[in-house]
Design a protein around this motif. Structure first.
Motif, PDB file in Angstrom:
ATOM      1  N   ALA A   1       0.835  -1.205   0.000  1.00  0.00           N
ATOM      2  CA  ALA A   1       0.000   0.000   0.000  1.00  0.00           C
ATOM      3  C   ALA A   1       0.872   1.258   0.000  1.00  0.00           C
ATOM      4  CB  ALA A   1      -0.940  -0.016   1.205  1.00  0.00           C
TER       5      ALA A   1
ATOM      6  N   GLY B   1       2.653   1.870  -3.394  1.00  0.00           N
ATOM      7  CA  GLY B   1       1.739   2.399  -4.409  1.00  0.00           C
ATOM      8  C   GLY B   1       1.405   3.864  -4.161  1.00  0.00           C
ATOM      9  N   VAL B   2       1.165   4.188  -2.916  1.00  0.00           N
ATOM     10  CA  VAL B   2       0.771   5.563  -2.579  1.00  0.00           C
ATOM     11  C   VAL B   2       1.942   6.534  -2.778  1.00  0.00           C
ATOM     12  CG1 VAL B   2       0.001   7.082  -0.706  1.00  0.00           C
ATOM     13  CG2 VAL B   2      -1.097   4.852  -1.040  1.00  0.00           C
TER      14      VAL B   2
ATOM     15  N   GLU C   1       2.375   7.243  -6.419  1.00  0.00           N
ATOM     16  CA  GLU C   1       1.344   8.181  -6.852  1.00  0.00           C
ATOM     17  C   GLU C   1       1.645   9.599  -6.348  1.00  0.00           C
ATOM     18  OE1 GLU C   1      -1.223   7.829  -8.734  1.00  0.00           O
ATOM     19  OE2 GLU C   1      -2.625   9.426  -8.219  1.00  0.00           O
TER      20      GLU C   1
ATOM     21  N   LEU D   1       2.216  14.097  -8.082  1.00  0.00           N
ATOM     22  CA  LEU D   1       1.212  15.148  -7.818  1.00  0.00           C
ATOM     23  C   LEU D   1       1.848  16.507  -7.539  1.00  0.00           C
ATOM     24  CD1 LEU D   1      -1.075  13.119  -5.372  1.00  0.00           C
ATOM     25  CD2 LEU D   1      -1.507  13.565  -7.798  1.00  0.00           C
TER      26      LEU D   1
ATOM     27  N   GLU E   1      -1.251  18.640  -3.055  1.00  0.00           N
ATOM     28  CA  GLU E   1      -1.957  17.359  -3.131  1.00  0.00           C
ATOM     29  C   GLU E   1      -1.073  16.238  -2.587  1.00  0.00           C
ATOM     30  OE1 GLU E   1      -3.078  17.177  -7.336  1.00  0.00           O
ATOM     31  OE2 GLU E   1      -5.145  17.459  -6.656  1.00  0.00           O
TER      32      GLU E   1
ATOM     33  N   LEU F   1      -1.926  13.780   0.517  1.00  0.00           N
ATOM     34  CA  LEU F   1      -1.969  12.325   0.351  1.00  0.00           C
ATOM     35  C   LEU F   1      -1.040  11.632   1.350  1.00  0.00           C
ATOM     36  CD1 LEU F   1      -3.170   9.973  -1.270  1.00  0.00           C
ATOM     37  CD2 LEU F   1      -1.254  10.186  -2.867  1.00  0.00           C
TER      38      LEU F   1
ATOM     39  N   GLU G   1      -2.569  11.605   4.791  1.00  0.00           N
ATOM     40  CA  GLU G   1      -3.595  10.563   4.933  1.00  0.00           C
ATOM     41  C   GLU G   1      -2.955   9.172   5.040  1.00  0.00           C
ATOM     42  OE1 GLU G   1      -6.670  11.049   5.572  1.00  0.00           O
ATOM     43  OE2 GLU G   1      -6.883  13.160   5.032  1.00  0.00           O
ATOM     44  N   LEU G   2      -1.873   8.956   4.296  1.00  0.00           N
ATOM     45  CA  LEU G   2      -1.183   7.656   4.379  1.00  0.00           C
ATOM     46  C   LEU G   2      -0.713   7.396   5.802  1.00  0.00           C
ATOM     47  CD1 LEU G   2       0.148   5.090   3.138  1.00  0.00           C
ATOM     48  CD2 LEU G   2       2.150   6.511   2.623  1.00  0.00           C
TER      49      LEU G   2
ATOM     50  N   ALA H   1      -1.904   8.699   8.519  1.00  0.00           N
ATOM     51  CA  ALA H   1      -3.079   8.496   9.387  1.00  0.00           C
ATOM     52  C   ALA H   1      -3.582   7.053   9.252  1.00  0.00           C
ATOM     53  CB  ALA H   1      -4.188   9.476   9.013  1.00  0.00           C
ATOM     54  N   MET H   2      -3.641   6.566   8.028  1.00  0.00           N
ATOM     55  CA  MET H   2      -4.148   5.204   7.811  1.00  0.00           C
ATOM     56  C   MET H   2      -3.218   4.172   8.442  1.00  0.00           C
ATOM     57  SD  MET H   2      -5.260   3.253   4.298  1.00  0.00           S
ATOM     58  CE  MET H   2      -3.623   3.170   3.556  1.00  0.00           C
TER      59      MET H   2
END
Lengths: 212, 212
Positions: free
Chosen positions: B177, B180-181, B184, B188, B192, B196, B199-200, B202-203
């Protein structure tokens, strides 16, 4: 002619060199695309040449040429169709959630992952197309990611899993992470795949718990 | 000769067609690899041909040929080196956590993400190499993923973030995960990307909270 049934879909939306108008021409294009999908599944991306696709579809090179002139064109159309399929699945989930919202939504995240896993599990077609994806046009991949992110953001807001202000960032993370993990999962043996998908669900559930 | 400094490293571990023994030969190979890295960054994967790399390094084609005979060989070595770099970063984090374990570990997840983000941010080199990665040998990509997963599993057990029995599955998910993130994210715009990556974190924090 190669007679495998392909799902009904709107050929007008695909990036064909020319859009077939007559029913007979549309059948030929669908046969060529079904043959191309079958070739990539059984023989890999390398098999995607105009002569091989025409031969496998039982069509003349000339008949296919006007719609799918070369390898890049064939790949671009297969990738666009593959993307469209995932977008339809997501639209379906959003639509169901929207309809059942008042009745109290069940578990849209599980629904979505079930459907995506079902697509990936189908005969290796999705896996083969996923392998082709990297050869497709980068602009189309970018546009697909953006559309998927927007749909996931809608779903998160509808289900109350993310506040509107943060939904786009959360959606981008969820789509990117899940996409990478699913891609990896379907290259693994059964038990490892099952374990990885179970962990993916656990992670997404923890991250997307409704904030109240 | 192209004189850009490359980080010291063990050329013996790279998949070169022939391992250079003399200091002078080693310098040539390092110059060729620095030139290849620079070319992929500035002109893309297409520029990675033997003549272009030799020219950019200020070396004769013959001098480069014996170590890096063609495009595939050049790509394979760049990808192996790129993978080795990430594996070293992770080894460093594991080592630090191991040393500080008794003193109470600070935040290994943040350390790791900081270091990986630092690599990605460097002059676009990592991004360019990441783009090349897909052209490298699939077996090497698989082996790299397996090594990274094993290292992340060690880290999770050491830090108590996953029980030993589940560490491998969790590690595979986290690596896949995050990989991939990050890929990506570095395509950006700044704001952005920042959103992102936030958030990564945080997850991953939510997923990897210590179970007691």
């Amino acid at each position: 002619m190669y007679d495998r049934r392909v799902p009904a879909e709107d050929l007008d939306l695909l990036p064909l060199a020319r859009v077939p108008r007559q029913a007979r021409s549309r059948e030929k294009v669908e046969a060529a695309l079904a043959a191309a999908t079958d070739l990539v599944r059984t023989e890999g991306v390398e098999a995607l040449t105009l002569p091989r696709v025409a031969e496998h579809a039982g069509l003349s090179v000339g008949a296919v040429y006007q719609y799918l002139p070369d390898r890049d064109a064939i790949i671009a159309v297969l990738v666009a169709r593959y993307h469209a399929r995932f977008e339809e699945v997501l639209d379906g989930v959003v639509e169901r959630v929207r309809r059942t919202a008042s009745a109290g939504s069940p578990d849209p995240l599980a629904d979505l992952l079930d459907e995506v896993e079902r697509i990936y599990a189908e005969e290796g077609v999705a896996r083969a197309l996923r392998a082709v994806e990297g050869s497709g046009p980068a602009a189309e991949r970018r546009a697909h990611k953006d559309r998927m992110t927007a749909k996931v953001a809608d779903l998160l807001v509808l289900t109350g899993l993310a506040p509107a202000g943060r939904a786009r960032g959360v959606a981008r993370l969820v789509f990117t992470a899940a996409d990478g993990v699913l891609h990896e999962a379907f290259g693994l043996e059964d038990d490892e795949r099952t374990a990885l998908l179970r962990e993916l669900r656990a992670m997404l559930r923890g991250y997307l718990a409704p904030a109240d």
